[in-house]
Each structure stands twice: as C-alpha cells, then as structure tokens.
Design a protein around this motif. Structure first.
Motif, PDB file in Angstrom:
ATOM      1  N   GLN A  26       0.897  -1.026   0.037  1.00  9.80           N
ATOM      2  CA  GLN A  26       0.103   0.007   0.179  1.00  9.80           C
ATOM      3  C   GLN A  26       0.866   1.358   0.002  1.00  9.80           C
ATOM      4  O   GLN A  26       2.052   1.257   0.668  1.00  9.80           O
ATOM      5  N   GLY A  27       0.435   2.139  -0.472  1.00 10.27           N
ATOM      6  CA  GLY A  27       1.090   3.451  -0.857  1.00 10.27           C
ATOM      7  C   GLY A  27       2.390   3.553  -1.527  1.00 10.27           C
ATOM      8  O   GLY A  27       3.312   4.599  -1.243  1.00 10.27           O
ATOM      9  N   ARG A  28       2.386   2.450  -2.556  1.00  9.20           N
ATOM     10  CA  ARG A  28       3.642   2.644  -3.587  1.00  9.20           C
ATOM     11  C   ARG A  28       3.284   1.857  -4.669  1.00  9.20           C
ATOM     12  O   ARG A  28       2.375   0.998  -4.837  1.00  9.20           O
ATOM     13  N   THR A  29       3.944   2.084  -5.721  1.00  8.15           N
ATOM     14  CA  THR A  29       3.937   1.383  -7.075  1.00  8.15           C
ATOM     15  C   THR A  29       4.315  -0.101  -7.027  1.00  8.15           C
ATOM     16  O   THR A  29       5.208  -0.332  -6.102  1.00  8.15           O
ATOM     17  N   ASP A  30       3.824  -0.935  -7.470  1.00  2.00           N
ATOM     18  CA  ASP A  30       3.751  -2.314  -7.367  1.00  2.00           C
ATOM     19  C   ASP A  30       3.391  -3.221  -8.881  1.00  2.00           C
ATOM     20  O   ASP A  30       3.472  -4.310  -8.948  1.00  2.00           O
ATOM     21  N   MET A  31       3.140  -2.441 -10.031  1.00  2.00           N
ATOM     22  CA  MET A  31       3.089  -2.902 -11.048  1.00  2.00           C
ATOM     23  C   MET A  31       4.064  -2.125 -12.064  1.00  2.00           C
ATOM     24  O   MET A  31       3.813  -0.933 -11.914  1.00  2.00           O
ATOM     25  N   ALA A  32       4.538  -2.792 -13.258  1.00  4.21           N
ATOM     26  CA  ALA A  32       5.157  -2.290 -14.099  1.00  4.21           C
ATOM     27  C   ALA A  32       4.905  -2.836 -15.427  1.00  4.21           C
ATOM     28  O   ALA A  32       4.547  -4.162 -15.521  1.00  4.21           O
ATOM     29  N   MET A  33       4.842  -2.015 -16.592  1.00  4.90           N
ATOM     30  CA  MET A  33       4.808  -2.840 -18.184  1.00  4.90           C
ATOM     31  C   MET A  33       5.704  -2.198 -18.886  1.00  4.90           C
ATOM     32  O   MET A  33       6.301  -1.132 -18.693  1.00  4.90           O
ATOM     33  N   VAL A  34       6.535  -3.035 -19.521  1.00  2.00           N
ATOM     34  CA  VAL A  34       7.537  -2.709 -20.703  1.00  2.00           C
ATOM     35  C   VAL A  34       6.846  -3.243 -22.097  1.00  2.00           C
ATOM     36  O   VAL A  34       6.126  -4.407 -22.064  1.00  2.00           O
ATOM     37  N   TYR A  35       6.751  -2.250 -22.917  1.00  2.00           N
ATOM     38  CA  TYR A  35       6.258  -2.510 -24.384  1.00  2.00           C
ATOM     39  C   TYR A  35       7.064  -1.827 -25.313  1.00  2.00           C
ATOM     40  O   TYR A  35       7.824  -0.911 -25.257  1.00  2.00           O
ATOM     41  N   SER A  36       7.190  -2.641 -26.364  1.00  2.00           N
ATOM     42  CA  SER A  36       8.162  -2.404 -27.503  1.00  2.00           C
ATOM     43  C   SER A  36       6.772  -2.060 -28.602  1.00  2.00           C
ATOM     44  O   SER A  36       5.841  -2.852 -28.930  1.00  2.00           O
ATOM     45  N   LYS A  37       7.031  -1.118 -29.473  1.00  2.00           N
ATOM     46  CA  LYS A  37       6.377  -0.510 -30.526  1.00  2.00           C
ATOM     47  C   LYS A  37       6.155  -1.573 -31.786  1.00  2.00           C
ATOM     48  O   LYS A  37       5.090  -1.532 -32.531  1.00  2.00           O
ATOM     49  N   VAL A  38       7.349  -2.441 -31.850  1.00  2.00           N
ATOM     50  CA  VAL A  38       7.066  -3.509 -32.830  1.00  2.00           C
ATOM     51  C   VAL A  38       7.317  -4.771 -32.158  1.00  2.00           C
ATOM     52  O   VAL A  38       8.139  -4.760 -31.035  1.00  2.00           O
ATOM     53  N   PRO A  39       6.870  -5.891 -32.616  1.00  2.00           N
ATOM     54  CA  PRO A  39       7.315  -7.312 -32.009  1.00  2.00           C
ATOM     55  C   PRO A  39       8.755  -7.511 -32.050  1.00  2.00           C
ATOM     56  O   PRO A  39       9.451  -7.038 -32.787  1.00  2.00           O
ATOM     57  N   CYS A  40       9.151  -8.168 -31.103  1.00  2.00           N
ATOM     58  CA  CYS A  40      10.601  -8.385 -30.785  1.00  2.00           C
ATOM     59  C   CYS A  40      10.940  -9.996 -30.779  1.00  2.00           C
ATOM     60  O   CYS A  40      10.029 -10.773 -30.457  1.00  2.00           O
TER      61      CYS A  40
END
Length: 407
Positions: A26-40
């Motif tokens: 609680q009270g802090r970030t706990d999810m992240a997402m990394v995304y590439s504009k094109v498939p890798c």
C-alpha cells in the motif's frame, strides 16, 4: 561502448509505465509494464528450481516458441508460485488485459511476479493495473526508472543501466532493469531482469549470447544460498536500430555480447551489494586455476559461505574461513600452491602464501575490510583460468527481514 542515461527505455521503440495496483503493498507502485512498438525476438533464462511459479512456466513457453514478445507485465508483492490452476488463470487474464488495451496478441505478452510464495494474485487488481498503465506508456528515462522501482520487494535501491555501442557504423542501444535482494543463489539466482535492445539479431544467436553471459554474471552471485521459484530474465530485440541483421558469430555479435556482458554484470553486482541486510559487496576472484569450472566453483564457494560472509561483516581477516570454503567446494587443488589476498579501495594485503600463513598487520587488514566492497583474491598457480563471484556480508538485519517477511 559507453554508459548512457536510463534503463529499460533506452533503446528505440521501448516504453514503460508503472502504477500502484494495491496487489499487496500500500502507498507505493507495485506493477510495471514494458512495451515495444514493434514485436521483438526474445531470449530468456529461468530458475532451475523444480518448483516453478506459474509466470515462469508461462514465459518459458512463449520464449521457447517462434512467437515474438511485445510486452511484459510485472507485479511485486505476490509471487504467483505454488498457486495451481488459479495461478495460470492469473497469467492469462493479465495477458488478455494487455491484448484488450494495446491490441497485441495475448500470447506475445510475458508476465512476471515477485513476492510471497503461496498467495493467490487478485486478478481484478492485475487487470485494472494493466488498464491504468497502458495510457501512461512512455519512452522517457523517468518512465523506465519508475518501472524499475515498481518491481522492488525488499530491495533498497532500484537497479537499471543502459549502454550504447556501434555495429557497422550504426548506433545500437541496450538497456535493462532488474530486482533482487534475497533468496539469491545460482542457478539462476533469485531475480527478475528485463533487457531491451534495438539490435537486429537472429533469435537463436540472441539466446546463445544471453545464456553465455548469464553464466558469468547473474549465475555468479549469491546472497543466502536459496534459489527462487520465480527467477526470470527476458531479453527483447526489436531491430529498430537498423543494423545489418546479425546472423553469425562475427565481430558484430561479439560487440553486442560485450555490451550485454557489461549490462548483466553491472546489474548482478548491484543486486549482490543490495542483498537483504547487507552492508557491503563481497567479491571473490580466482586466477590461474586449472579450469574455468574450477575457478567458478571456488569463487562461488567463498562468497556463499556463511562463515566467510560473517567474517566480511565483522571485518575479520580470518583467511582460514575462505580456504576452508575452497576446500569443500569440490574443486581439486593443492593448498601449497595457493596465495590469498584481501583487497579494497583502501589497499591490498597478502595473508597466505603457498601453504603458509603470513604475519600481517591487523590494523592494516581492518582498514582494508572496512571498505564498502571487499575482494578475496586467490592465485591458484595451477593454470590460466579465472572467474569472479559476488555476494554480500551476513548481518543481523538479514534474519530480521526474513523472520517476518509475510507481514
């Protein structure tokens, strides 16, 4: 090659976002997402623990297939390990959430979790977190930094690095982030790591480079001798740099591998120094061993010994503890060939010379061992192989942190 600002968003086409989803913290970030504009194209290494988290099994299937990877979603707080079918359902729900908001196929979405084993993930919060992050995806340095903070558990510092290098006159970038502080021991070491590069390279060669580099970096750190259920490293290459595609182990491949080694070693050392309760980095370097495998075995035995780690914490130049660890490591050697030194930014001191202890200045030894990073340097005088392993000291705080981890 040069170190540049940033981390996972350093390479062209990579974006990141984070959010406070309330998974456990609680009270802090706990999810992240990394995304590439094109498939890798992707490569990965995963825990050797037989008990593998649902997310590890999900990612292994994707990375080992011919499918690309275009996004990774990571949560901290709950590991999604030992969770049965419900754990796999959580992976799929997360991936389908990404498909809904970003339009990428769900089976090109990797997922990763870190935290308490044996708790079920709140799927509604995961999906809500995905939807909250999608519009915030950004290729800035800050977005990558905030993502690296969101995946922390008992870490005290976020871990990220980026480099640039040239291939045939084309600038290529490689960035990464990782987390890890406790339950760290080779194979693979307890950790999550995510790397993104705009390099154009064949999938098989990317996997070979990653596997080789991990063996000498992340697999050479230890904090507490426990190998996690969730260890995951995923490297994504989207090809946007525009270099001539690497299809063989030529000079371009070696240039990339050098950069990859630098990034992984830097992240690994930062993880070792940030071991739970640690007050200093503990390094063991073996030179002139009979074989590379012997050198690795000896170095890992030294940094993995609780008695050695306690000596480093107490700044006690008790070289017998390090020799003892070498002796039971499984590597065969003659103690009468061995020289052992203590090194740090405060100086260097030989304490053992080919089977014989050396009378040394205890005050000088204390000064050397009070540094923030201490190296036990061992010359085996039996060959030309060498290896380095990294760990940390064993402090009172390690027990305190792990005695009440769930609460």
């Amino acid at each position: 090659m040069k170190v540049i600002d940033g981390g996972i968003t350093a390479a062209q086409g990579f974006e990141a976002a984070s959010t406070a989803a309330g998974i456990k913290y609680q009270g802090r970030t706990d999810m992240a997402m990394v995304y590439s504009k094109v498939p890798c194209v992707s490569a990965g290494t995963f825990t050797t623990n037989v008990v593998k988290a649902a997310c590890v099994q999900w990612d292994m299937k994707i990375v080992k297939s011919d499918k690309p990877v275009q996004a990774v979603v990571i949560n901290s707080g709950i590991a999604n390990a030992c969770t049965g079918q419900e754990g796999f359902n959580a992976c799929e729900a997360t991936a389908r959430g990404v498909q809904e908001v970003l339009g990428v196929p769900y089976d090109t979405v990797a997922v990763a979790s870190t935290g308490v084993i044996g708790m079920q993930l709140p799927v509604d919060k995961l999906v809500a977190g995905v939807k909250a992050m999608a519009p915030k995806l950004d290729g800035s340095v800050n977005a990558g930094t905030e993502a690296s903070k969101a995946i922390m558990t008992t870490d005290t510092v976020n871990k990220e690095i980026a480099v640039s290098f040239e291939i045939d006159g084309v600038e290529v970038k490689l960035g990464g982030m990782s987390k890890g502080s406790g339950m760290i021991h080779p194979n693979m070491c307890t950790m999550l790591a995510f790397l993104g590069t705009d390099l154009d390279i064949e999938k098989e060669l990317l996997q070979e480079a990653v596997s080789d580099v991990v063996a000498d970096s992340f697999n050479m750190i230890t904090v507490d001798g426990d190998t996690s259920t969730n260890d995951t490293l995923i490297c994504m290459a989207n090809g946007l740099a525009g270099n001539k595609k690497i299809t063989s182990k030529d000079e371009s491949y070696e240039a990339f591998k050098e950069a990859l080694s630098y990034v992984c070693t830097s992240l690994a050392k930062t993880m070792a120094a940030d071991g739970e309760g640690a007050s200093k980095l503990f390094e063991a370097t073996i030179v002139n061993a009979k074989s590379k495998e012997d050198a690795k075995t000896l170095a890992r035995a030294i940094v993995g010994s609780n008695l050695s780690k306690a000596a480093i914490f107490g700044c006690d130049a008790n070289f017998g503890r390090f020799l003892c660890a070498m002796g039971y490591s499984g590597a065969d050697f003659d103690q009468n060939d061995v020289e052992l030194f203590f090194k740090s930014t405060n100086g260097e001191l030989k304490v053992f010379d080919k089977g014989t202890p050396i009378v040394f200045d205890e005050e000088e030894a204390l000064k050397i061992m009070k540094a923030d990073a201490v190296t036990v340097f061992v010359d085996m005088h039996e060959g030309d192989a060498e290896a380095t392993a990294w760990g940390c000291d064993l402090t009172y705080d390690y027990v305190k942190i792990n005695a009440d981890y769930r609460s």
